[in-house]
Design an enzyme around this catalytic site. Structure first.
Site, mmCIF file in Angstrom:
data_model
loop_
_atom_site.group_PDB
_atom_site.id
_atom_site.type_symbol
_atom_site.label_atom_id
_atom_site.label_comp_id
_atom_site.label_asym_id
_atom_site.label_seq_id
_atom_site.Cartn_x
_atom_site.Cartn_y
_atom_site.Cartn_z
ATOM 1 N NE ARG A 95 54.584 67.835 32.653
ATOM 2 C CZ ARG A 95 55.742 67.329 33.140
ATOM 3 N NH1 ARG A 95 56.633 67.270 32.279
ATOM 4 N NH2 ARG A 95 55.929 67.160 34.539
ATOM 5 C CB SER A 96 53.538 73.442 27.248
ATOM 6 O OG SER A 96 53.974 74.298 28.286
ATOM 7 C CB ALA A 97 49.715 69.793 24.574
#
Length: 417
Positions: A95-97
């Site tokens: 995801r946003s990592a």
């Protein structure tokens, strides 16, 4: 004996002497914090000192902690009927990592003299100048100050990954605040803003550039755009319940009711930012995993996340560091701080990276990285020489400070003092 029993987990991998508390915290995540399948890795001064994995490959597989609890027995999370075990090479959607990995690319382009962080985005992407965006700078894209966290007309999942519709929509989109004057998390639009900028500067997609210049040379199992040959290595993610989280000290936040209302209100900036792709895509679908979405669709092992961040700050296995000292300073110099217009909590950003703060505690005041909504986290702390990577298939209801990742960070911090 009554009450919910803890799940016993068979932790695989290695820790160097002194880092045993990280293994203990990792096992406790399964027993106490609803973990299904996960991995954690730590590098220190360019050497791998923690490399652990456990549980099931698929977050929705039978034989997980919930299944064991439902049976009323203490059970080992791992290989069982219908539940493949997490293996050394298992990778997950982060995801946003992904945003932190994506941020490496424009910073390296700047380091090589190919991208001016203080130039208007329209210098490289002329169509972007429309609708009052002439003064949006490259650094505004990286620091969530561009005023473009939403789209007036959300994209369908098919449009989101076609490589054309997202950039076209943002080129036509008017900012919702004057660029450069405030910040708000660009949850989905970051994909097309950073991806199109890199394409215009290099002629390569961001995923291709990452594979050619970062993952390949460093030997990373890390992709923004998963090759077909690697699909079988990726576990399925699934929503899981999270334990109650302790209040974050020093966190400036709107009243909890206001935050909940913002996420529930489809007209709010918060909801619209996350719904820039609507309906929500199936993150387990092969076409999503193959998509080059630098905001959300990266795939990695914990080992590779830690190794990548280690390489930003120092040599790894004899390979020179990726970031020159001046670039490292840019990455972790505060560009945005305060109440985030999208997330409605206090956030701090450098150029593409979240910085240590109440909303996303990392390893210390000078550390930088990026969490993924629901679990994943990667970060580095140059002062202690530590780089950290954590991935999970159990997506909990959090955005920036997952309790499992935080427990692991606290264990690392105790070890390094």
């Amino acid at each position: 004996m009554s009450g919910k029993r803890e799940t016993v987990v068979d932790v695989q991998g290695t820790v160097e002497d002194g880092f045993e508390p990280v293994r203990d915290a990792f096992a406790a995540n399964f027993a106490q914090r609803g973990e299904r399948g996960a991995a954690v890795a730590v590098y220190r001064h360019g050497r791998k000192v923690v490399d652990l994995w456990a549980g099931t490959k698929d977050g929705d597989a039978e034989g997980t902690a919930d299944a064991a609890d439902a049976a009323g027995a203490v059970g080992a999370v791992g290989a069982s009927e219908g539940a493949a075990p997490w293996e050394a090479g298992t990778a997950q959607v982060i995801r946003s990592a992904t945003k932190g990995i994506a941020a490496i690319v424009p910073l390296l382009l700047h380091q090589r003299g190919l991208l001016d962080l203080d130039a208007p985005v329209g210098t490289y992407w002329p169509e972007f100048k429309a609708a009052g965006k002439e003064r949006v700078l490259v650094r505004h894209l990286l620091s969530h100050r561009a005023g473009l966290p939403v789209l007036d007309t959300p994209l369908t999942p098919a449009q989101a990954i076609d490589g054309v519709s997202g950039p076209a929509a943002l080129a036509a989109q008017a900012p919702v605040w004057e660029p450069g004057t405030d910040h708000g998390y660009h949850a989905q639009t970051y994909s097309w803003l950073i991806g199109e900028l890199v394409l215009r500067v290099t002629g390569r997609t961001l995923g291709t550039w990452t594979a050619d210049e970062i993952s390949g040379p460093l030997g990373l199992d890390l992709w923004i755009g998963l090759p077909e040959a690697e699909q079988s290595r990726v576990g399925r993610i699934a929503a899981v319940e999270a334990p109650p989280a302790p209040a974050a000290s020093g966190l400036r936040v709107r009243p909890k009711r206001a935050v909940a209302d913002a996420y529930a209100d489809p007209a709010s900036l918060t909801s619209r930012a996350f719904a820039a792709i609507s309906p929500a895509p199936d993150e387990n679908a092969p076409e999503y995993r193959a998509a080059e979405l630098p905001a959300s669709a990266g795939i990695a092992t914990a080992r590779s996340l830690a190794r990548c961040y280690a390489a930003l700050t120092g040599a790894v296995d004899g390979r020179p560091r990726l970031f020159a000292p001046a670039t490292l300073t840019l990455a972790r110099t505060e560009e945005s701080a305060g109440l985030d217009r999208t997330l409605l909590v206090t956030t701090r950003f450098g150029l593409g990276f979240m910085l240590h703060g109440p909303a996303s505690p990392l390893l210390g005041p000078g550390s930088f990285g990026h969490p993924g909504r629901g679990g994943a986290l990667a970060c580095a702390d140059p002062e202690s020489g530590v780089a950290f990577g954590y991935v999970t298939n159990g997506m909990q209801r959090n955005v920036t400070a997952d309790p499992r990742a935080q427990a692991l960070l606290r264990a690392v911090s105790r070890v390094i003092g």
